[in-house]
Structure formats: structure tokens, C-alpha cells
Design a protein around this motif. Structure first.
Motif, mmCIF file in Angstrom:
data_model
loop_
_atom_site.group_PDB
_atom_site.id
_atom_site.type_symbol
_atom_site.label_atom_id
_atom_site.label_comp_id
_atom_site.label_asym_id
_atom_site.label_seq_id
_atom_site.Cartn_x
_atom_site.Cartn_y
_atom_site.Cartn_z
ATOM 1 N N GLU A 1 -12.031 -46.873 -49.786
ATOM 2 C CA GLU A 1 -11.435 -48.184 -50.060
ATOM 3 C C GLU A 1 -11.890 -48.717 -51.413
ATOM 4 O O GLU A 1 -11.126 -49.344 -52.144
ATOM 5 C CB GLU A 1 -11.820 -49.187 -48.971
ATOM 6 N N GLN A 2 -13.174 -48.457 -51.714
ATOM 7 C CA GLN A 2 -13.693 -48.871 -53.017
ATOM 8 C C GLN A 2 -12.951 -48.122 -54.126
ATOM 9 O O GLN A 2 -12.610 -48.687 -55.166
ATOM 10 C CB GLN A 2 -15.187 -48.549 -53.131
ATOM 11 N N VAL A 3 -12.700 -46.829 -53.872
ATOM 12 C CA VAL A 3 -12.004 -46.008 -54.858
ATOM 13 C C VAL A 3 -10.595 -46.538 -55.095
ATOM 14 O O VAL A 3 -10.136 -46.640 -56.238
ATOM 15 C CB VAL A 3 -11.942 -44.533 -54.388
ATOM 16 N N PRO B 1 -21.531 -51.721 -55.869
ATOM 17 C CA PRO B 1 -20.677 -51.901 -54.689
ATOM 18 C C PRO B 1 -19.235 -52.309 -55.022
ATOM 19 O O PRO B 1 -18.315 -51.927 -54.307
ATOM 20 C CB PRO B 1 -21.377 -53.016 -53.904
ATOM 21 N N SER B 2 -19.048 -53.091 -56.089
ATOM 22 C CA SER B 2 -17.694 -53.561 -56.424
ATOM 23 C C SER B 2 -17.281 -53.177 -57.833
ATOM 24 O O SER B 2 -17.114 -54.041 -58.686
ATOM 25 C CB SER B 2 -17.624 -55.094 -56.283
ATOM 26 N N LYS C 1 -26.492 -44.919 -50.927
ATOM 27 C CA LYS C 1 -26.213 -43.493 -51.138
ATOM 28 C C LYS C 1 -26.863 -43.082 -52.452
ATOM 29 O O LYS C 1 -26.871 -43.847 -53.409
ATOM 30 C CB LYS C 1 -24.701 -43.279 -51.238
ATOM 31 N N ILE C 2 -27.351 -41.888 -52.498
ATOM 32 C CA ILE C 2 -28.060 -41.427 -53.683
ATOM 33 C C ILE C 2 -27.244 -40.378 -54.405
ATOM 34 O O ILE C 2 -26.633 -39.520 -53.789
ATOM 35 C CB ILE C 2 -29.424 -40.836 -53.270
ATOM 36 N N GLY D 1 -25.415 -49.792 -61.635
ATOM 37 C CA GLY D 1 -26.742 -50.347 -61.720
ATOM 38 C C GLY D 1 -27.756 -49.261 -62.093
ATOM 39 O O GLY D 1 -27.505 -48.084 -61.925
ATOM 40 N N THR D 2 -28.834 -49.711 -62.563
ATOM 41 C CA THR D 2 -29.891 -48.791 -62.969
ATOM 42 C C THR D 2 -30.496 -48.131 -61.741
ATOM 43 O O THR D 2 -30.796 -46.939 -61.739
ATOM 44 C CB THR D 2 -30.991 -49.539 -63.734
ATOM 45 N N GLY D 3 -30.677 -48.937 -60.690
ATOM 46 C CA GLY D 3 -31.193 -48.401 -59.443
ATOM 47 C C GLY D 3 -32.525 -47.709 -59.635
ATOM 48 O O GLY D 3 -33.458 -48.251 -60.212
#
Lengths: 497, 261
Positions: free
Chosen positions: B183-185, B155-156, B57-58, B83-85
Motif C-alpha cells: 500500500e505504501q508502494v 513510513p510515508s 524492517k531492516i 531516515g538515518t535509522g
């Protein structure tokens, strides 16, 4: 672990500015309610139906929480560890719980007696739990909710936080949206980014949002660069700007110029004489069309007021706003000596202001501003059509309007004027969420009530003649795809791979 | 681009499908230097697509604008990011914290980290940013007690919350995590509360862009006479019509505050 780049980490700009000092502008926070005040010794402050003195916050760090104790004194409260999930007795559902209003054994008088004895809030909540016949039968979720509700009512926890655009824009939108033309904080966030507000810019702003937009810009510019504020009427309203508590040095790059002289400036008919006769000794900051602006002095009387102005019984409220960044030792006009001194002081200020206006005029006349921000109660079209002339080519502008329709018209007129690209009419919706185990769901969707933005970029007017393409698309928002979408190809697993 | 083997990262020449939410999709030929306008904002191929894994996702400018304000970023701010991405958020942060601030950005993927370093140099902003190649969940940001703000797009994120606390200044600071899934939230909020963060808040910001059109609706024929003057009630009007019918989801933004306990 690899690093690149130069020395990481600059020197701290204001070492030790995380401790609250006498004279600091702070924001009091209780749950989601905010109030902006200036820390002054022995000054009574009211907030959330309580009154207290701020003396005890001095020396503590921002973010410290306090409890209001008897006599109006604030005592720091340590962050309590969340009680570990001991197996509390709880029910499975509410089928046997009857709401007959009799489940709480403590009466109003009992509770009042506890309060008068000076029993702490959390102790009162504990008492309420123990004296509730139905508490044990509630589900765990219901128990949590009950405790939270009682805490909210009986525990007077106040946090003292540092002012920022985030805090003040949330505060204003919740408490006095009318003062900021109902500009919701996410909309303000978009403005600052779309307008590329940053250190070193030369910005022009025209706002009637109590100075909140100006303050937000100043925060993002960090004292670097310059801002010319155009104002209607007798003077700019900067009640919200004061709440930020910027250092004095930030004022060096801040200019103001009367809106009603813009026309003459654009047509080359402006002269210094036009500035000499601004009436400054009115108690009110009046609009040129006669409507009243907010009165600084009256805010002090109003206990519910969200931002308390510093002590000033003097009718010259204009000066209060100008000298907002004075150091704490400076007491104010009423402590000046004789009336003669006062008149001299007043004349000096007026002369200084006149000089500033002339400097502003010179800066504007260069017509090379890095951007324009408009957020006012006035119709945006005439403002844009004039003020854009002060902006350099290839620079952004953002206009806020509470309503969409004036921006539709503005859009069209700008297209006709030419010299603008990437016109974009937008709005943001904001949704907040409750996130709890097994109880996560959205809470509120805020849409439609936060205002609209029209943004774009200036281009050199000369280019326009050569490139008619820029003017032709009267109604579409540009799509900048450089290739036709290749809809046939899809990246997907081949069944035989 | 190969149809035979899955490829992880987007390269120039690939066709990428942008999912804009609610089934709306756009196929885009990835090309260095190209741009695509979407309702969420402008997508720059070089920065936002090339080098990113398929499926990610951006963060669009709408999200970035809100994050910037909610993290209270300003000239002089010290920020930690992972992350820098693509570096799109990094660049936005640098623009805001310059000339006196600094960005410490952590990227787990060696290639992307190297790419990011190159781009920062190319754009002449190298002096305001330090790129570290490590796993933020294992090793943190590489600095301690220096940051005014931490931003996570991983992601985590719950695994990095403790490191975020450590990276933030002792006197406190702001935290933000961007996650596409609820769920991550949930996990992140649990970790934040356990770590001692306060003022937890999860938001989503949805942009809507309008087309400005002049519209004319034909007057109905009520049989009242053929040559009557056009009624002013049915004249053309200006309308701001939504660019797309449905607004898509990018991700949830979870904010929190560190204050000394």
C-alpha cells in the motif's frame, strides 16, 4: 535544523557533463529496450526498426526524449502532461464485446497513408481510438491498456541516457546474456558490494563478460586505485567497457596481464622475455584453445547489434579496443599517413603494452591486492586456487559462475586449501511488480537463471596453523551468534500491565 | 527491559525477536558488538538493532547492494537519505561515494540523529556526511538541487517525494524508496508520477544462501546379491542445499528517475 561534519558538497568533478557532446558514448532507450552507441555526426544509427542521425541530440541534456521524424532526424519531445482524468465513457465489463477482428475501422492502408503523410504517432493513436467501435465499451483499465499498446507501436519515442552499470548490465542481460555468462544485473550488484569495490582499492579481475564487470568495477572505483585484469588468449575483450565512456584518466590505473603467464609469475619463473612475442596483427581475438572471441568489426555489419563499435575498418581490432578513450578528433588508423608510419606506430604500441604488462607483473608479485573478482566461462576452481595467492590477507573475493556445481567443488577445494573464512554460496532472485491503482501485482520472478556467487575472505596462512578451528567446519556456513538464543523470553504485552 | 511497560527502542540487554518471514523467528539477546548471521545477511547488533524501534524492517546487505547499483552511486555522488535509522545504509553509501562525494542524511528522532553523528565521528567518516534533525516530509533534506540520488526508508515516503524532486539536481537524478507494504508502494508510485518522475520500477530482491554438503544416499536392496561392488551410480555427491526452506520479505524497492521536463 542542525548540521554536522565538514563542508558539505564537493566541487563538481565534471561541470556541465550532463549535456550530450559529439563523441560521447550514450545509450538509446525505448521502453525497456536499450542500445549503446557513440554519438558521431552524420552517422546513421538503427534502433528498434528505425534509422536516424544523432546530430540533433548534441547539446541536449541526458534524459531528453526525442521523436524520429521523416528523414531520420530526431526532434526533442516535451514531456507531455498526463491527460487529466476527464470522465471518459467506459463500460463495466467485456460481456458484450466480441472479438471478431472487425472493431477497428481503419485499415492497414489507411494507417500507412497517415504515416506517410507525416502524421505524428500520438495523432495516429487518437485516430485509432476514434475509429474503434468497441473502445467506448471497454472498461477504463482495458482502455488504458489499449492506449498503452497502440502508443508503444506507433509513437517512436527514444530517450538518450547516460551509460552506467545499471543501464548496461540490464541491456546485456536482456539482449546478449550469452556474452556475459548469463550474469543477471542483481547478481552483478551483489558482486560489487560483496567484493567491497571502492575508490583506492587495488583489484584483480578475471572476467569474460565482454568487459562489463571491468566497467562496473571502474565505475565504482571512480578512477582511484588500480585494476589488474587477467585475460585469456590474445587480449582482453572490452566491448562493454567502451560503452561506459570513461574519461582517459581512468586508464592510468588499468593494467592487463596474460593469464597464461600467471603460473610462471607464481613460481618465480616469469621473465620479461616471455612477453615480447605476442601476435598482435590477427583480425580476431583468439582463445588459446582455438575458439573464437567476438569480432569487433562484425558488430558494425549487424544492424541488430546492441552496441555499435566506433568506425574502424582496420583489421587491428585489438587497437580499437585499446584506444577506445581517444578524443573525437582522432579519426582512426585509416587516416594515418604512410605504411611506414603505421608500422612505427604499431611497434610503439606493442612496446608500450609490453611495458604495461611488466608493470602489471610487478603489481601482482607484491601479493597484496585488496580483492579478487572472477566471472568467466572457465572452471572457477583452478582460477581461485592460483589467483588468491595475489591477494592480501583479510580481503574479500567473489567468484561468479553461471552454474552452481563448479562452485560446490570450488568451495570444497578452498576449504582444503585453507586460508579462507566466511565462505558463502549464494544466489539472488529478483521479482518486479506492476503497481497501478487496483491493479498491483507481481510480474516476473527471475530465479535460477542469474548465476551464483561464491564469496569469502582471505586470512593470513600463518594464523591457520595456530587456529585449527578455521579449517574444521567443512560444510556449515558459520553462524556468528555470540549468545544462545533465549527462546523462552518474549517481548509482548503482559495482560496485567 | 521491562515487562510492565512497552518500550519503543531496542537497547542492549533486550531480547529481540527477529522475524525472518514465513513464521521463521529467531530470538536474539541484543549485545553491543555482537553479530547474528541470517539468510538475509549479517546483522550487527550495535548498528542494526540498538536504538531502532521494535517492529521495524531492516535493510540487509542484499537490498543495499541492489540499491547502490540502481541509484548509480560512485565516488563523487551526492546523496540525500532519510531516515538515518541505524546508519547501516548511510555507512554503505559513504563507502561508495568517498572520497569526493557527500551524504546528506535526515533523521527525525533526536536521539538517533545524535547517535548517528557520534558513530560517523567514531568511524572517521564525518567529513563525508551531514546529519540534519528535521522531518523530511515537512522540511525536506535541507539542500536543494545538489543530489545525484535520493534514498527513502520512512513510513510515508509519498509525503517526501516533492522534497526529493527538489533535492535532486536540475539536470536529473535517481530515486529509491524502501517500503515493507504494498500500500505504501502504491501511494509512493502515485506521488512519483504526479511529481514528474519517470522510469518507475518496483522490485524485490530475495537472497538464498546454500550449505555445501557431501551427501551419500544408501543403495536399496533389490535382492541382487549381497557382496556386489558399490555401484558408481550411488556414490556420494556434493550438494548445495538451501540454508532455510523459505525466503522472507524485507521490503519493496521502488526506483524512479528525475529528468528535466
Amino acid at each position: 535544523m542542525e548540521g554536522s561534519g565538514e563542508q558539505p558538497g564537493p566541487q563538481p568533478q565534471h561541470p556541465g557533463n550532463h549535456r550530450i557532446r559529439d563523441g560521447d558514448f550514450v545509450v538509446l532507450k525505448r521502453e525497456d529496450v536499450f542500445k549503446a552507441v557513440q554519438v558521431q555526426r552524420r552517422k546513421k544509427v538503427t534502433f528498434e526498426k528505425q534509422w536516424f542521425y544523432l546530430d540533433n541530440v548534441i547539446g541536449h541534456g541526458y534524459g531528453t526524449t526525442f521523436e524520429v521524424t521523416s528523414g531520420g532526424s530526431l526532434q526533442p519531445k516535451k514531456k507531455r502532461e498526463e491527460p487529466t482524468a476527464e470522465t471518459k465513457e467506459a463500460g463495466t465489463d467485456n460481456r458484450n464485446i466480441v472479438d471478431d477482428g472487425k472493431s477497428q475501422k481503419l485499415t492497414q492502408d489507411d494507417i500507412k497513408a497517415l504515416k506517410d503523410k507525416g502524421i505524428k504517432g500520438e495523432e495516429i493513436v487518437q485516430q485509432l481510438i476514434e475509429n474503434s467501435t468497441t473502445f467506448r465499451d471497454k472498461t477504463e483499465f482495458a482502455q488504458d491498456k489499449y492506449i498503452k499498446k497502440k502508443k508503444k507501436k506507433y509513437e517512436a519515442i527514444i530517450t538518450v541516457v547516460k551509460p552506467s552499470t545499471r543501464i548496461l548490465s540490464i541491456m546485456y542481460y536482456a539482449r546478449e546474456p550469452g556474452k556475459i555468462n548469463h550474469m543477471r544485473y542483481d547478481t552483478l550488484a551483489q558482486m560489487l558490494t560483496l567484493g567491497n569495490i571502492r575508490a583506492g582499492n587495488k583489484m584483480i579481475v578475471m572476467e569474460t563478460c565482454a568487459g562489463l564487470v571491468l566497467g562496473a568495477m571502474m565505475e565504482r572505483m571512480g578512477g582511484f586505485g588500480s585494476i589488474i585484469q587477467l585475460y585469456p588468449g590474445g587480449g582482453p575483450v572490452r566491448a562493454a567497457t567502451a560503452c561506459f565512456g570513461f574519461p582517459k584518466s581512468f586508464l592510468n590505473g588499468l593494467y592487463e596481464f596474460p593469464l597464461n603467464k600467471v603460473d610462471s609469475l607464481l613460481h618465480g619463473t616469469f621473465s620479461a622475455e616471455m612477453l615480447s612475442s605476442e601476435p598482435k596483427d590477427s583480425a580476431l581475438v583468439e582463445e588459446s584453445n582455438g575458439t573464437l572471441e567476438e569480432k569487433q568489426a562484425s558488430e558494425q555489419e549487424n544492424e541488430d547489434s546492441m552496441a555499435e563499435a566506433p568506425e574502424s575498418n582496420h583489421p587491428e581490432d585489438q587497437e580499437t579496443m585499446e584506444t577506445i578513450f581517444q578524443d573525437p578528433e582522432h579519426k582512426g588508423p585509416k587516416e594515418r599517413g604512410s605504411k611506414k608510419d603505421y608500422i612505427q606506430e604499431k611497434q610503439r604500441r606493442q612496446e608500450e603494452q609490453r611495458k604495461r604488462h611488466l608493470e602489471a607483473a610487478a603489481l601482482l608479485s607484491e601479493r597484496n591486492a585488496d580483492g579478487l573478482i572472477v566471472a568467466s566461462r572457465f572452471h572457477p576452481t583452478p582460477l581461485l586456487l592460483s589467483l588468491l595467492d595475489f591477494v592480501a590477507p583479510s580481503r574479500p573475493f567473489v567468484v561468479y559462475c553461471q552454474y552452481k556445481e563448479p562452485l560446490l567443488e570450488c568451495y570444497t577445494k578452498l576449504r582444503e586449501r585453507g586460508g579462507i573464512i566466511n565462505l558463502r554460496l549464494s544466489e539472488t532472485w529478483l521479482r518486479n511488480y506492476q503497481v497501478l491503482p487496483d491493479r498491483s501485482h507481481p510480474k516476473l520472478l527471475m530465479s535460477g537463471g542469474g548465476g551464483y556467487l561464491l564469496s569469502g575472505f582471505t586470512v593470513a596462512m600463518d594464523n591457520l596453523k595456530a587456529d585449527t578451528r578455521l579449517k574444521s567446519n567443512a560444510s556449515t556456513l558459520e553462524s556468528q551468534e555470540t549468545e544462545e538464543p533465549a527462546a523462552k523470553k518474549r517481548k509482548c504485552p503482559e495482560s496485567d500491565s | 527491559m521491562s515487562f510492565v511497560a512497552y518500550e519503543e527502542l531496542i537497547k542492549e540487554g533486550d531480547t529481540a525477536i527477529l522475524s525472518l518471514g514465513h513464521g521463521a523467528m529467531v530470538a536474539v539477546r541484543v549485545q553491543r558488538g555482537a553479530q547474528t548471521q541470517t539468510r538475509h545477511g549479517v546483522l550487527r547488533h550495535s548498528v542494526d538493532l540498538i536504538g531502532r524501534p521494535f517492529g521495524s524492517k531492516i535493510l540487509y546487505s542484499t537490498d543495499i547492494a541492489l540499491v547502490t547499483m540502481m541509484l548509480e552511486l560512485r565516488p563523487g555522488s551526492v546523496v540525500c537519505e532519510s531516515g538515518t535509522g541505524s546508519g547501516s545504509v548511510s555507512h554503505a553509501i559513504i563507502r561508495t561515494i568517498a572520497p569526493t562525494g557527500h551524504l546528506h542524511t535526515v533523521e527525525f528522532h533526536q536521539q538517533r540523529a545524535e547517535k548517528a553523528r557520534e558513530e560517523f565521528q567514531e568511524h572517521r567518516v564525518g567529513r563525508w556526511v551531514t546529519v540534519r534533525t528535521q522531518d523530511v516530509c515537512r522540511s525536506g533534506f535541507g539542500v536543494s538541487h545538489v543530489a545525484d540520488a535520493v534514498f527513502l526508508d520512512i513510513p510515508s515516503p509519498w509525503e517526501a517525494v516533492g522534497h526529493a524532486w527538489d533535492a535532486l539536481k536540475v539536470e536529473g537524478g535517481r530515486f529509491c524508496s524502501f517500503s515493507p507494504c504494498i500500500e505504501q508502494v502504491q501511494r509512493t508510485c502515485q506521488a512519483l508520477a504526479a511529481c514528474g518522475f519517470s522510469e518507475l520500477s518496483t522490485l524485490e530482491v530475495l537472497p538464498q544462501v546454500y550449505n555445501v554438503r557431501t551427501v551419500s544416499l544408501p543403495p536399496p536392496d533389490l535382492g541382487a546379491g549381497t557382496d556386489g561392488p558399490a555401484s558408481p551410480d550411488t556414490g556420494p555427491f556434493r550438494s548445495g542445499t538451501p540454508m532455510k526452506e523459505a525466503v522472507g520479505h524485507t521490503g519493496y524497492l521502488t526506483f524512479a528517475t528525475k529528468t528535466p521536463g
